[in-house]
Design an enzyme around this catalytic site. Structure first.
Site, short mmCIF file in Angstrom:
data_model
loop_
_atom_site.label_atom_id
_atom_site.label_comp_id
_atom_site.label_asym_id
_atom_site.label_seq_id
_atom_site.Cartn_x
_atom_site.Cartn_y
_atom_site.Cartn_z
N HIS A 41 20.39 -4.95 -0.21
CA HIS A 41 19.67 -5.19 1.04
C HIS A 41 18.39 -4.36 1.10
O HIS A 41 17.34 -4.83 1.56
CB HIS A 41 20.59 -4.86 2.21
CG HIS A 41 20.12 -5.38 3.52
ND1 HIS A 41 20.57 -4.91 4.72
CD2 HIS A 41 19.21 -6.34 3.83
CE1 HIS A 41 19.97 -5.55 5.71
NE2 HIS A 41 19.14 -6.43 5.20
N GLU A 44 15.69 -5.97 -1.00
CA GLU A 44 15.07 -7.10 -0.30
C GLU A 44 13.97 -6.62 0.64
O GLU A 44 12.86 -7.16 0.66
CB GLU A 44 16.14 -7.85 0.49
CG GLU A 44 15.60 -8.90 1.45
CD GLU A 44 16.33 -8.94 2.77
OE1 GLU A 44 15.65 -8.96 3.82
OE2 GLU A 44 17.58 -8.96 2.77
N HIS A 45 14.25 -5.58 1.42
CA HIS A 45 13.27 -5.06 2.38
C HIS A 45 12.06 -4.44 1.67
O HIS A 45 10.94 -4.51 2.18
CB HIS A 45 13.93 -4.02 3.28
CG HIS A 45 14.76 -4.62 4.38
ND1 HIS A 45 14.46 -4.48 5.71
CD2 HIS A 45 15.87 -5.39 4.33
CE1 HIS A 45 15.34 -5.12 6.44
NE2 HIS A 45 16.23 -5.67 5.62
N GLU A 112 19.07 1.12 9.00
CA GLU A 112 19.96 1.69 10.02
C GLU A 112 19.73 0.99 11.36
O GLU A 112 20.67 0.74 12.11
CB GLU A 112 19.73 3.19 10.15
CG GLU A 112 20.66 3.89 11.13
CD GLU A 112 22.10 3.95 10.66
OE1 GLU A 112 22.96 4.34 11.46
OE2 GLU A 112 22.37 3.62 9.48
#
Length: 591
Positions: A41, A44-45, A112
């Site tokens: 994840h 991806e960011h 977060e």
């Protein structure tokens, strides 16, 4: 389908709204098991970056794959969008393998915030990954920031796993120049990954999981064969509440029920699904659904449309075989049973992040190996659309349903939401009146705050009146155009069950493009995950809402933004007891 020498698959889809859509199979967060959960994840960011004034773009990471898309707007062209997306992976003709520690740190903060957002609005419980050795949430947490160098090495390692056989590309049009460009970039990848990841642990079958859920659901393990995939496509196009899940090389058909009696009858083997043949399967799936099929089953050797004759001509035998396999798995307990449970006290195990859950063994007690009844399924309609005003009591339930079903879309305006779906009126009423759905809808109150404050700012009703009728929110004034007058104070602090920033802003040059650009800037700083905005009836005036754990930093950003000529912002601190007293003063807003 065009296949490059290194097995990259390219499809031309002229009906697609995106200019380019790229997916990478075997690249999702199931690969994080036994590593640091959230690496996929985070990657991806880190990869996606674009100018929001000339492109629309997004990316997502699922259990087994990652996908990216880009669309040109304003002055940009399709070619610009294609080159922009490719630049996320390649720099100077080489695959990216360098990420700065500062960028990693900012994006971990963003992850977060995304965790907070998803847990406020959804119940993020990934049962399959948890039973396979992962957590109930696998999108990455703030503690990754304690191991930045290790995280950076893992990101580089993950990039080196990309291979041509994992890549699927959808484009609207494919000229010689674009094909050459793909050959020079994704076509240069090895046919097989340079680094082979360790195999994913086999997930545990024969389990009962008690967790928040809008439906009574069972995951039935079936063989990942071509006929079973065609059977799933048939059922998905024909019925609601049927889908599939994959992890590793395992395939599960998911069937959901709103009636507990029918659900338990199916689990005991007393009943089978009442599957009838429809007139014709058209394979009129969304580009997202098509991409997911190619990525979840990378061994598919043909364009899906090549199977349209087979799925229609052989549907009877395909469905009979699939029905028999489903029933065999029920009897053999090759299933994962999901019972809706909303008790915070009921728990017998936790994941490494201390999320509580109940996991039990699915025994053979009460099994009946000869079904004597069938259960009807909810049939899909071609299309349906309703408009729900903010004063309607069904507003929050419809929002909850749209969040739990990917094939329901909603669009907000100043007076209400427009919902597109394919349910019959009776079926949608049955869902919304079911006990499990009502409990699920009420179990996450955070989503309601967005509409409570939207009603407050757009209607002129007092906060006391709105809170008294919070299950339906108060209807906006639609007869006259509201004129909003801003008070002296720009900030009002409240206490709710969630942490967020919201309010109204006005500016002579303020428009949706500038707000989207603002959202991406806040995301890059790691301060938010997403920001919703609604254009109000007053000129150049918008309502903003964003969940965030960094409320003061977001307020400071908005408060000093020169695009705003006037603003009224609410900062919510999370607490056990709600306190809206600051909004009871008449200086806040007048209509």
């Amino acid at each position: 389908m065009i296949v490059l020498p290194n097995k990259v698959r390219i499809f031309i889809n002229d009906r697609m709204k995106k200019d380019i859509y790229l997916g990478i199979s075997n690249f999702g967060f199931e690969n994080d098991i036994d590593e640091i959960l959230g690496i996929a994840h985070l990657l991806e960011h880190l990869l996606i970056s674009f100018d929001s004034t000339i492109f629309l773009a997004n990316a997502s990471t699922s259990r087994s794959y990652m996908s990216f898309w880009c669309k040109s707007i304003n002055s940009a062209t399709e070619s610009d969008a294609i080159r922009t997306l490719v630049s996320w992976f390649f720099s100077n003709g080489k695959l990216k393998d360098n990420f700065s520690l500062s960028s990693i740190r900012f994006h971990i903060k963003e992850l977060e915030n995304e965790y907070y957002f998803r847990n406020e609005v959804f119940h993020c419980m990934d049962i399959l990954t948890f039973l396979s050795g992962g957590d109930l949430y696998n999108g990455g947490r703030i503690d990754m920031i304690d191991n930045l160098n290790i995280v950076r090495d893992m990101l580089v390692n993950r990039m080196q796993r990309i291979s041509g056989s994992n890549i699927v590309i959808f484009v609207k049009r494919l000229g010689p120049g674009t094909l050459d460009f793909f050959n020079q970039t994704f076509g240069s990848l090895p046919a097989c990954p340079e680094i082979i990841p360790s195999s994913i642990p086999v997930s545990t079958n024969g389990k009962i999981v008690m967790t928040p859920s809008p439906f009574y659901t069972v995951m039935v393990k079936i063989n990942p064969t071509l006929d079973n995939i065609l059977g799933i496509l048939y059922l998905y196009e024909t019925y609601h509440l049927i889908d599939y899940e994959t992890i590793g090389n395992q395939l599960y058909l998911t069937v959901s029920f709103i009636d507990e009696t029918e659900y338990e009858s199916f689990l005991r083997g007393e009943a089978i699904l009442q599957i009838s043949q429809c007139q014709r399967i058209n394979m009129n799936y969304s580009d997202d659904y098509m991409m997911n099929i190619y990525l979840n089953f990378p061994w598919l050797s043909h364009d899906l449309y090549d199977y349209i004759t087979r799925i229609n001509d052989d549907s009877k035998s395909i469905l009979i075989s699939l029905t028999n396999e489903i029933y065999t798995s029920i009897i053999n307990r090759d299933i994962i049973v999901i019972y809706p449970n909303f008790s915070k006290a009921m728990c017998n195990t936790r994941d490494t992040q201390q999320h509580p859950i109940v996991v039990l063994d699915a025994t053979n007690d009460g099994l009946i190996k000869k079904p004597y009844r069938s259960i009807p399924l909810m049939k899909r309609l071609t299309s349906n659309e309703i408009f729900i005003r903010y004063g309607d009591a069904s507003l929050m339930d419809m929002i909850t349903l749209s969040l739990s079903k990917q094939d329901i879309s909603l669009k907000r305006n100043a007076e209400g939401i427009r919902v597109k779906h394919s349910f019959s009126a009776d079926d949608i009423q049955a869902i919304m009146e079911s006990d499990s759905f009502l409990k699920y809808s009420r179990s996450k109150p955070a989503a309601m705050y967005q509409y409570i404050f939207l009603s407050f700012f757009a209607s002129g009703n007092s906060i006391d009146d709105i809170l008294t009728n919070r299950d339906s929110t108060l209807e906006f004034s639609k007869k006259t155009k509201s004129k909003i007058l801003f008070g002296r104070n720009a900030r009002y602090d409240v206490t709710t069950k969630s942490s967020f920033v919201c309010g109204i802003v006005r500016g002579k040059l303020l428009d949706k493009t500038s707000l989207v650009e603002m959202m991406w800037d806040l995301k890059k700083k790691g301060l938010i995950y997403s920001m919703e905005f609604t254009n109000l009836l007053s000129k150049n005036t918008f309502y903003l809402f964003t969940f965030t754990i960094y409320t003061d930093e977001v307020y400071d950003y908005l408060n000093t933004n020169k695009l705003f000529s006037a603003k009224c912002l609410v900062i919510s601190t999370k607490g056990d007891v709600e306190n809206f007293s600051s909004l009871k003063k008449d200086v806040v807003i007048r209509v």
